[in-house]
Write a protein that holds these residues in place. Structure first.
Motif, short mmCIF file in Angstrom:
data_model
loop_
_atom_site.label_atom_id
_atom_site.label_comp_id
_atom_site.label_asym_id
_atom_site.label_seq_id
_atom_site.Cartn_x
_atom_site.Cartn_y
_atom_site.Cartn_z
N HIS A 178 0.75 -1.19 0.05
CA HIS A 178 0.08 0.10 -0.15
C HIS A 178 0.92 1.50 -0.11
O HIS A 178 1.71 1.65 0.91
CB HIS A 178 -0.96 0.09 1.14
CG HIS A 178 -1.95 -1.00 1.20
ND1 HIS A 178 -3.25 -0.88 1.28
CD2 HIS A 178 -1.96 -2.29 1.03
CE1 HIS A 178 -3.95 -2.03 0.92
NE2 HIS A 178 -3.14 -3.03 1.05
N ASP A 179 0.91 2.01 -1.03
CA ASP A 179 1.64 3.27 -1.29
C ASP A 179 1.64 4.34 -0.26
O ASP A 179 0.19 4.74 0.13
CB ASP A 179 1.56 3.73 -2.51
CG ASP A 179 2.17 5.16 -2.83
OD1 ASP A 179 3.52 5.07 -2.57
OD2 ASP A 179 1.43 5.99 -3.22
N GLY A 180 2.52 4.81 0.21
CA GLY A 180 2.72 5.81 1.20
C GLY A 180 3.21 7.35 0.70
O GLY A 180 3.24 8.30 1.33
N THR A 181 3.18 7.32 -0.70
CA THR A 181 3.81 8.37 -1.41
C THR A 181 2.63 9.57 -1.35
O THR A 181 3.07 10.85 -1.46
CB THR A 181 4.23 8.00 -2.64
OG1 THR A 181 5.37 6.82 -2.51
CG2 THR A 181 5.16 9.02 -3.34
N GLN B 68 3.52 14.89 3.08
CA GLN B 68 4.70 15.70 3.55
C GLN B 68 5.81 14.95 4.09
O GLN B 68 5.53 13.88 4.58
CB GLN B 68 4.05 16.47 4.96
CG GLN B 68 3.15 17.49 4.67
CD GLN B 68 3.84 18.95 4.40
OE1 GLN B 68 4.94 19.13 4.74
NE2 GLN B 68 2.94 19.53 3.39
N GLY B 69 6.99 15.24 3.77
CA GLY B 69 8.24 14.56 4.24
C GLY B 69 8.44 13.29 3.35
O GLY B 69 9.43 12.46 3.82
N VAL B 70 7.62 12.85 2.35
CA VAL B 70 7.91 11.71 1.60
C VAL B 70 8.57 12.06 0.07
O VAL B 70 8.38 12.91 -0.38
CB VAL B 70 6.56 10.83 1.44
CG1 VAL B 70 6.86 9.78 0.60
CG2 VAL B 70 6.04 10.78 2.70
N ARG B 71 9.49 11.06 -0.08
CA ARG B 71 10.21 11.41 -1.55
C ARG B 71 9.31 10.84 -2.58
O ARG B 71 8.71 9.87 -2.48
CB ARG B 71 11.36 10.05 -1.24
CG ARG B 71 12.20 10.11 -2.71
CD ARG B 71 13.15 8.98 -2.51
NE ARG B 71 12.87 7.81 -2.04
CZ ARG B 71 12.63 6.82 -2.96
NH1 ARG B 71 12.77 7.14 -4.18
NH2 ARG B 71 12.11 5.72 -2.42
N GLU B 72 9.20 11.66 -3.51
CA GLU B 72 8.28 11.41 -4.78
C GLU B 72 8.98 10.22 -5.36
O GLU B 72 9.93 10.15 -5.86
CB GLU B 72 8.26 12.59 -5.65
CG GLU B 72 7.29 12.41 -6.62
CD GLU B 72 6.79 13.84 -7.49
OE1 GLU B 72 7.34 14.79 -6.92
OE2 GLU B 72 5.88 13.61 -8.33
N MET C 250 7.16 -0.52 -7.68
CA MET C 250 8.10 -1.53 -7.04
C MET C 250 9.03 -0.97 -6.11
O MET C 250 9.50 -1.73 -5.32
CB MET C 250 8.95 -2.18 -8.48
CG MET C 250 8.18 -2.62 -9.42
SD MET C 250 7.69 -4.24 -9.39
CE MET C 250 8.75 -5.27 -9.43
N THR C 251 9.41 0.36 -6.13
CA THR C 251 10.15 1.24 -5.32
C THR C 251 9.61 1.84 -4.44
O THR C 251 10.31 2.34 -3.18
CB THR C 251 11.49 1.89 -6.07
OG1 THR C 251 10.63 2.64 -6.90
CG2 THR C 251 12.09 0.76 -7.02
N CYS C 252 8.53 2.25 -4.63
CA CYS C 252 7.74 3.65 -3.64
C CYS C 252 7.96 2.86 -2.33
O CYS C 252 7.77 1.64 -1.92
CB CYS C 252 6.51 3.86 -4.04
SG CYS C 252 5.32 2.46 -3.90
N GLU C 253 7.61 3.67 -1.13
CA GLU C 253 7.51 3.40 0.14
C GLU C 253 6.04 2.82 0.47
O GLU C 253 5.19 3.49 -0.25
CB GLU C 253 7.75 4.72 1.09
CG GLU C 253 9.03 5.15 1.21
CD GLU C 253 9.24 6.21 2.25
OE1 GLU C 253 8.26 6.42 3.12
OE2 GLU C 253 10.24 7.27 2.06
N GLY C 254 6.19 1.86 1.54
CA GLY C 254 4.65 1.39 1.60
C GLY C 254 4.69 0.30 2.43
O GLY C 254 5.66 -0.35 2.65
N GLN C 255 3.47 -0.10 2.73
CA GLN C 255 3.43 -1.34 3.69
C GLN C 255 2.63 -2.42 2.99
O GLN C 255 1.46 -2.40 2.60
CB GLN C 255 2.62 -0.72 4.90
CG GLN C 255 2.27 -1.75 5.89
CD GLN C 255 3.62 -2.54 6.86
OE1 GLN C 255 4.54 -1.76 7.04
NE2 GLN C 255 3.62 -3.46 6.90
N PRO C 256 2.84 -3.71 2.98
CA PRO C 256 2.15 -4.74 2.32
C PRO C 256 1.31 -5.33 3.57
O PRO C 256 1.46 -5.17 4.77
CB PRO C 256 3.27 -5.97 2.42
CG PRO C 256 4.72 -5.36 2.61
CD PRO C 256 4.67 -4.20 3.25
#
Ligand code: SIN
Length: 288
Positions: free
Chosen positions: A163-166, A175-179, A184-190
């Motif tokens: 689940h994407d956190g971007t 706020q505070g997240v890298r675009e 495959m590479t975005c920040e997120g939680q399975p």
């Protein structure tokens, strides 16, 4: 004799609760409301007159509250009420947005599913509404699960989605997240694709949001194709209900068993909502 009357809002999700003043709710009535919430996963209360204290007090009856996330304007919350998040397109005297999500569409999503422990419940209370548009829809992920075609059920059993956190549901970078627009590479939680509702055990589909989602372990295109098929099915109109707001409405939904979206509205009109969120009691868990 109970004053509570329940009117289902659709075949799959939501009920309107009549005969209740949320600023003055005794324990027995609250018990009826909580039971109705477990059954319908979304409740609407019309004609409420809630101070920030009333909203926080009613929300707290369902559990501890999250502090509001940082809004798009960089502010954290309403002064004096760290639990209240403002969803609004209104600008202050300096031309700065007083809240989040603007006047555009907020696409289908589950609140903050990019967290390890996402909020259980969200409440949205209407203080100002536009003359048209800005409707909020709920989608039953329990019904979508129950009706899921066998070929899709077989494919997703045992799998997890990241689940994407971007980006938020309005498409704004958090706020505070890298675009990063690469699933495959975005920040997120399975989280598992099929979860058991922690209160009722009912199986639910748990999709979160479509943008940047990724089915863990699959090839990129295989993941995209499977997600497209799941999303097309889960958001069919038979699993949804659309709410047209009036001032004084409070709509609450169960993030463990629903998704929601918001229609766009005229940016020159005013829409002002206060939102609270009940902390997640547990991580989304797969069905046993
Ligand atoms: C939200 O997505 O939490 C807000 C929905 C709305 O503004 O109706």
């Amino acid at each position: 004799m109970s004053q509570v009357e329940l009117k289902p809002l659709s075949d799959s999700v939501g009920a309107e609760v009549q005969g209740v003043d949320l600023s003055n709710l005794d324990d027995a009535t609250f018990g009826e409301v909580a039971t109705a919430f477990d059954a319908h996963h979304g409740l609407l209360f019309r004609g409420q007159d809630l101070s920030p204290d009333d909203l926080v007090a009613f929300s707290r009856r369902f559990g501890d509250l999250d502090h509001a996330p940082i809004m798009e304007n960089g502010k954290t919350a309403v002064a004096g009420y760290p639990e209240i998040y403002i969803v609004s397109n209104i600008k202050d005297g300096d031309g700065k947005a007083i809240g989040s999500l603007g006047a555009g569409e907020a696409v289908w999503h589950t609140d903050m599913s990019y967290l390890d422990n996402p909020p259980d419940i969200s409440m949205l209370y209407a203080l100002e509404v536009p003359p048209a548009g800005g409707d909020t829809s709920l989608c039953s992920m329990a019904s979508a699960h129950d009706e899921l075609p066998a070929h899709l059920r077989e494919k997703v059993t045992g799998l997890s989605i990241k689940h994407d956190g971007t980006f938020n549901s309005g498409g704004f970078l958090r706020q505070g997240v890298r675009e990063d627009s690469d699933p495959m590479t975005c920040e997120g939680q399975p989280h598992p694709v099929i979860c058991a509702h922690p209160r009722t055990g009912r199986p639910v589909l748990y999709l979160g949001r479509r943008r940047n989602a990724y089915v863990m372990g699959l090839e990129r295109q295989e993941s995209e194709d499977l997600l497209d098929a799941l999303w097309e099915f889960a958001t069919l109109s038979e699993y949804t209900f659309t709410h047209q707001w009036r001032v004084g409405d409070l709509l609450m939904w169960d993030n463990r068993a629903t998704m929601h979206r918001r229609e766009p509205f005229d940016a020159d009109a005013r829409r002002l909502m206060q939102r609270t969120q009940i902390k997640g009691g547990s991580q989304p868990r797969p069905v046993a």
